[in-house]
Design a protein around this motif. Structure first.
Motif, short mmCIF file in Angstrom:
data_model
loop_
_atom_site.label_atom_id
_atom_site.label_comp_id
_atom_site.label_asym_id
_atom_site.label_seq_id
_atom_site.Cartn_x
_atom_site.Cartn_y
_atom_site.Cartn_z
N GLY A 100 3.23 -1.73 4.37
CA GLY A 100 2.67 -0.39 4.47
C GLY A 100 3.74 0.67 4.30
N PHE A 101 3.30 1.88 4.03
CA PHE A 101 4.21 3.02 3.93
C PHE A 101 3.88 4.00 5.04
N ALA B 71 -0.17 4.09 -1.81
CA ALA B 71 -1.01 5.26 -2.07
C ALA B 71 -1.13 6.15 -0.84
N LYS C 28 2.75 2.17 13.57
CA LYS C 28 1.88 1.79 12.45
C LYS C 28 2.02 0.31 12.14
N PRO D 117 -12.38 4.40 4.45
CA PRO D 117 -11.90 3.09 4.93
C PRO D 117 -10.38 3.04 4.86
N ASP D 118 -9.78 2.35 5.83
CA ASP D 118 -8.32 2.12 5.77
C ASP D 118 -8.10 0.85 4.97
N ILE D 119 -7.69 1.01 3.73
CA ILE D 119 -7.60 -0.11 2.79
C ILE D 119 -6.59 -1.14 3.28
N LEU D 120 -5.43 -0.65 3.69
CA LEU D 120 -4.37 -1.57 4.13
C LEU D 120 -4.82 -2.36 5.36
N ALA E 170 0.85 -1.19 0.00
CA ALA E 170 0.00 0.00 0.00
C ALA E 170 0.89 1.24 0.00
N VAL F 282 -3.65 7.70 0.64
CA VAL F 282 -5.11 7.71 0.63
C VAL F 282 -5.61 8.84 1.54
N LYS G 203 -1.28 -2.11 12.60
CA LYS G 203 -1.90 -2.79 11.45
C LYS G 203 -1.37 -4.21 11.28
#
Ligand code: C5P
Length: 396
Positions: free
Chosen positions: A321-322, A274, A336, A304-307, A272, A276, A340
């Motif tokens: 993740g980034f 992007a 983070k 929504p948190d896609i990741l 991920a 967002v 996640k």
């Protein structure tokens, strides 16, 4: 970038009008650090003078089987010994036919037959010649012999017709050669990425967005494709060309991005990248919002948190993740990663704003923090792929 540093490439040029593009290709490969030896067919010299290639590569150009003996009279053998690859660009229909038959009636076909390194060919011909069953038979034969086909592309042709048969552009061929040499760390794996910003509509003509250029996500998509992965890239609006061999799905808003990601699953790896938008206007106006009042209040609602959603699925891929932060990178990235439950977070210290060509990156995984040497985004992307492939295979 020195992506071909230390590589020795034999560039074979056969007699088609696309030979003029091979001049630029020779220059690009040299610029990328390769030592380029050009070998031309007689026909090719009708289109471009050997002197042109000699000036561009700084090395003698070889044409004849009879006059180019070198010290031992064995140019057709010596030229490919120690070479990392032979690249034929352009490869005409006649050249493909001779190659498929294993002929050795000029220097270029003879050295292809005598080579002990990989052979890549970039076909270039009229669309009807390309579509002809004889050519297709030759191409199938060459593929089964292990020859790598680069292109052809579709488009306008020198003869005025339009269709499949155009040679790939010089920059595409140079990129394909660079990709060819990258280790296939993700061979056959399905990689899904998000990249770019999202645009959240306020009214029919306005959006809330951010300054992500998409460059890092696109570089990672390219690095994954180079590593042999099947890559799907879900992209917000950006002005970037789609990397070779990448399936791209364009979206605008976070909601569209979420739906496109879920529809593209299953995947082995999800990255991920992007940026967002965390919030979107709660109720976009049906018509353009008119100015008038001194202040305007927007009500926003969380996206929504896609990741997080993908990482929480029972069939969750290996998720990366980034974290783009302007301060306290290690603390934010690590929290983070834990929140996640990600095996890897790529921490990016944003110093001069988004959109540049270089980045300062540290990787955070269960073993700690791993700073990467500073570099351009493609070099960093390849280093990220190396690290993530190691983690992925260990976890797999
Ligand atoms: O928690 P934060 O938004 O800072 O996490 C950033 C990471 O989460 C990035 O990898 C980003 O692509 C992803 N993300 C997401 N969906 C969101 C917000 C962030 O996939 N709505």
């Amino acid at each position: 970038m020195n992506d071909l540093q230390g590589r020795r490439i034999v560039l074979g040029v056969s007699g088609g009008i696309a030979a003029y593009k091979a001049c630029e290709l020779a220059r690009l490969m040299g610029k990328a650090g390769a030592l380029v030896d050009v070998v031309m067919t007689e026909g090719a010299t009708r289109f471009v003078a050997p002197l042109t290639f000699q000036a561009l590569t700084g090395r003698p150009v070889h044409v004849s089987l009879w006059q180019d003996g070198g010290d031992n009279g064995m140019a057709h053998i010596d030229l490919t010994r120690g070479a990392d690859a032979v690249l034929i660009a352009p490869a005409t229909a006649d050249f493909l036919a001779r190659l498929a038959q294993g002929r050795a009636d000029d220097l270029l076909t003879a050295l292809c037959l005598a080579r002990d390194c990989p052979l890549l060919v970039a076909p270039a011909m009229n669309r009807q010649m390309w579509a002809n069953p004889a050519t297709q038979r030759n191409v199938a034969q060459l593929r089964s012999d292990g020859v790598v086909m680069l292109g052809p592309a579709s488009g306008e042709q020198a003869c005025g017709e339009t269709g499949e048969g155009r040679m790939l552009e010089a920059v595409e061929l140079c990129d394909a050669l660079i990709a060819f040499f990258q280790p296939k760390r993700l061979s056959g794996r399905r990689v899904l990425l998000t990249a770019g910003p999202t645009c959240e509509p306020l009214d029919p003509v306005r959006v809330l967005t951010n300054l992500s250029s998409g460059k890092m996500g696109y570089a990672l998509a390219r690095a994954c494709a180079e590593a042999g992965a099947n890559v799907t890239l879900v992209s917000g609006p950006v002005c970037l060309p789609t990397p070779a061999d990448v399936r791209r799905i364009d979206v605008r808003s976070a909601l569209e991005m979420r739906d496109a990601v879920i529809a593209a699953l299953p995947a082995d790896i999800f990255i991920a990248v992007a940026a967002v938008a965390d919030y979107r206007p709660a109720a976009p106006a049906a018509h353009k919002i008119k100015k008038g009042a001194a202040t305007l209040t927007l009500e926003l609602t969380a996206n929504p948190d896609i990741l997080a959603e993908v990482a929480a699925r029972p069939d969750a891929p290996f998720c990366v993740g980034f974290a783009a932060e302007s301060e306290n990178l290690a603390a934010y990235a690590e929290s983070k990663r834990r929140a996640k439950r990600l095996p890897l977070v790529v921490g990016n210290l944003v110093q001069d704003g988004l959109g540049g060509d270089a980045n300062l990156i540290t990787l955070f995984d269960a073993t700690g923090a791993h700073p990467l040497p500073p570099g351009d985004k493609l070099t960093l992307a390849r280093a990220i792929v190396r690290h993530l492939a190691e983690l992925y295979h260990a976890h797999d």
